[in-house]
Design a protein around this motif. Structure first.
Motif, mmCIF file in Angstrom:
data_model
loop_
_atom_site.group_PDB
_atom_site.id
_atom_site.type_symbol
_atom_site.label_atom_id
_atom_site.label_comp_id
_atom_site.label_asym_id
_atom_site.label_seq_id
_atom_site.Cartn_x
_atom_site.Cartn_y
_atom_site.Cartn_z
ATOM 1 N N VAL A 92 0.830 -1.213 0.000
ATOM 2 C CA VAL A 92 0.000 0.000 0.000
ATOM 3 C C VAL A 92 0.862 1.260 0.000
ATOM 4 C CG1 VAL A 92 -1.714 1.316 1.305
ATOM 5 C CG2 VAL A 92 -1.933 -1.169 1.104
ATOM 6 N N ASP A 93 1.921 1.253 0.798
ATOM 7 C CA ASP A 93 2.734 2.463 0.972
ATOM 8 C C ASP A 93 4.213 2.099 1.011
ATOM 9 O OD1 ASP A 93 3.474 5.089 1.478
ATOM 10 O OD2 ASP A 93 3.197 4.891 3.649
ATOM 11 N N PRO A 94 4.788 1.686 -0.126
ATOM 12 C CA PRO A 94 6.176 1.216 -0.113
ATOM 13 C C PRO A 94 7.156 2.331 0.229
ATOM 14 C CG PRO A 94 5.395 1.455 -2.363
ATOM 15 C CD PRO A 94 4.209 1.665 -1.474
ATOM 16 N N PRO A 95 8.085 2.068 1.134
ATOM 17 C CA PRO A 95 9.052 3.106 1.509
ATOM 18 C C PRO A 95 9.972 3.454 0.345
ATOM 19 C CG PRO A 95 9.623 0.994 2.510
ATOM 20 C CD PRO A 95 8.290 0.809 1.857
ATOM 21 N N GLY A 96 10.100 4.755 0.098
ATOM 22 C CA GLY A 96 11.025 5.207 -0.932
ATOM 23 C C GLY A 96 10.507 5.107 -2.349
ATOM 24 N N GLY A 97 9.238 4.742 -2.507
ATOM 25 C CA GLY A 97 8.702 4.597 -3.861
ATOM 26 C C GLY A 97 7.205 4.824 -3.894
ATOM 27 N N LYS A 98 6.596 4.394 -4.976
ATOM 28 C CA LYS A 98 5.151 4.521 -5.130
ATOM 29 C C LYS A 98 4.557 3.156 -5.424
ATOM 30 C CE LYS A 98 5.292 9.235 -6.899
ATOM 31 N NZ LYS A 98 4.912 10.145 -7.999
ATOM 32 N N ALA A 99 3.366 2.910 -4.874
ATOM 33 C CA ALA A 99 2.719 1.616 -5.084
ATOM 34 C C ALA A 99 2.537 1.332 -6.574
ATOM 35 C CB ALA A 99 1.370 1.577 -4.364
ATOM 36 N N GLU A 100 2.329 2.395 -7.371
ATOM 37 C CA GLU A 100 2.103 2.232 -8.807
ATOM 38 C C GLU A 100 3.334 1.694 -9.535
ATOM 39 O OE1 GLU A 100 1.364 4.999 -7.076
ATOM 40 O OE2 GLU A 100 -0.826 4.751 -7.021
ATOM 41 N N TRP A 101 4.487 1.716 -8.881
ATOM 42 C CA TRP A 101 5.700 1.163 -9.494
ATOM 43 C C TRP A 101 5.756 -0.353 -9.345
ATOM 44 C CZ3 TRP A 101 9.894 4.888 -7.063
ATOM 45 C CH2 TRP A 101 9.655 6.207 -7.514
ATOM 46 N N GLY A 102 4.866 -0.926 -8.521
ATOM 47 C CA GLY A 102 4.892 -2.358 -8.287
ATOM 48 C C GLY A 102 6.037 -2.744 -7.381
ATOM 49 N N CYS A 103 6.684 -3.852 -7.691
ATOM 50 C CA CYS A 103 7.813 -4.371 -6.912
ATOM 51 C C CYS A 103 8.970 -4.570 -7.872
ATOM 52 C CB CYS A 103 7.411 -5.696 -6.266
ATOM 53 S SG CYS A 103 8.770 -6.666 -5.589
ATOM 54 N N LEU A 104 10.129 -4.041 -7.551
ATOM 55 C CA LEU A 104 11.276 -4.168 -8.446
ATOM 56 C C LEU A 104 11.605 -5.634 -8.721
ATOM 57 C CD1 LEU A 104 13.611 -2.925 -10.060
ATOM 58 C CD2 LEU A 104 14.939 -2.861 -7.918
ATOM 59 N N LEU A 105 11.472 -6.488 -7.720
ATOM 60 C CA LEU A 105 11.793 -7.906 -7.902
ATOM 61 C C LEU A 105 10.800 -8.582 -8.845
ATOM 62 C CD1 LEU A 105 12.633 -8.797 -4.183
ATOM 63 C CD2 LEU A 105 14.230 -8.149 -6.004
ATOM 64 N N VAL A 106 9.512 -8.377 -8.588
ATOM 65 C CA VAL A 106 8.476 -8.972 -9.448
ATOM 66 C C VAL A 106 8.580 -8.402 -10.861
ATOM 67 C CG1 VAL A 106 5.984 -9.203 -9.820
ATOM 68 C CG2 VAL A 106 6.920 -9.420 -7.511
ATOM 69 N N ASN A 107 8.750 -7.087 -10.962
ATOM 70 C CA ASN A 107 8.873 -6.455 -12.277
ATOM 71 C C ASN A 107 10.021 -7.067 -13.074
ATOM 72 O OD1 ASN A 107 6.894 -4.720 -11.315
ATOM 73 N ND2 ASN A 107 8.239 -2.956 -11.097
ATOM 74 N N THR A 108 11.139 -7.309 -12.394
ATOM 75 C CA THR A 108 12.323 -7.820 -13.082
ATOM 76 C C THR A 108 12.133 -9.266 -13.527
ATOM 77 O OG1 THR A 108 13.727 -6.314 -11.798
ATOM 78 C CG2 THR A 108 14.821 -8.175 -12.866
ATOM 79 N N VAL A 109 11.518 -10.079 -12.680
ATOM 80 C CA VAL A 109 11.229 -11.463 -13.074
ATOM 81 C C VAL A 109 10.413 -11.470 -14.365
ATOM 82 C CG1 VAL A 109 9.931 -13.541 -12.470
ATOM 83 C CG2 VAL A 109 11.406 -12.461 -10.760
ATOM 84 N N LEU A 110 9.392 -10.621 -14.414
ATOM 85 C CA LEU A 110 8.508 -10.590 -15.589
ATOM 86 C C LEU A 110 9.209 -9.995 -16.807
ATOM 87 C CD1 LEU A 110 5.213 -9.400 -13.867
ATOM 88 C CD2 LEU A 110 5.767 -11.714 -14.624
#
Length: 197
Positions: A92-110
């Motif tokens: 909901v409220d990721p530190p240092g980023g925005k929820a709309e960016w998703g997750c760097l780890l998940v994004n990279t896997v995909l």
């Protein structure tokens, strides 16, 4: 004798992580990274090797910070509440980023599957560490090992789904509702005698 770095390496790495997190690996150009990091091309190569080496360090930094959210929650809250805090904080409220960016780890896997299997596998290995953290919490909550493993896999599936759906700018309340539903399902799956201990 090597020259000392003339910039704050940790701060530059943090800024690079945000570029990759927002844009993805392939869309993040070297000029984008150098501008955001406020360093020269030669400094990047001296400190991180190349763009790919920088990305590997960014994945590790992101994973470390993600695991810290869970670790800190576990020091002051019961295990299931710590898990709930993790989802509230990281999705909901990721530190240092925005929820709309998703997750760097998940994004990279995909993004990197079948493009750079090494980067994809590195991100997947870091996600496995997060899942292991879920499993530890569930064991601490009293779940037997097989159930803790099964429920941790379920939570990781939900975590990944929430991160992907957040990239579609899903409303904040919808994410909160989905997390609440997840934890109702989780509580129902754990025997009452376990929850009451």
């Amino acid at each position: 004798m090597a020259r000392p770095l003339e910039f704050d390496r940790d701060a530059a790495l943090d800024r690079a992580m945000r570029v990759f997190w927002r844009q993805g690996y392939q869309a993040a150009s070297l000029p984008d990274l150098l501008t955001e990091m406020a360093i020269s091309r030669s400094s990047l190569y001296a400190a991180f090797g190349d763009k790919r080496g920088l990305m590997l360090e960014c994945l590790d930094l992101f994973a470390h910070r993600t695991l810290q959210i869970l670790s800190r929650a576990r020091t002051g809250q019961p295990p299931l509440e710590a898990l709930r805090h993790f989802f509230d904080r990281s999705v909901v409220d990721p530190p240092g980023g925005k929820a709309e960016w998703g997750c760097l780890l998940v994004n990279t896997v995909l993004e990197m599957a079948d493009v750079d299997n090494g980067l994809s596998a590195h991100a997947a290995a870091r996600l496995a560490q997060v899942q292991a953290g879920f499993e530890d919490c569930l064991r601490d909550a009293g779940c037997p090992p097989a159930q803790a493993d099964e429920l941790a896999a379920f939570l990781m599936l939900v975590n990944q789904g929430l991160r992907v759906s957040s990239r579609r700018a899903q409303p904040l309340q919808a994410r909160r509702d989905q997390i609440a539903t997840t934890f109702r399902v989780l509580s129902a799956a754990i025997p009452t005698e376990v929850l009451s201990t």
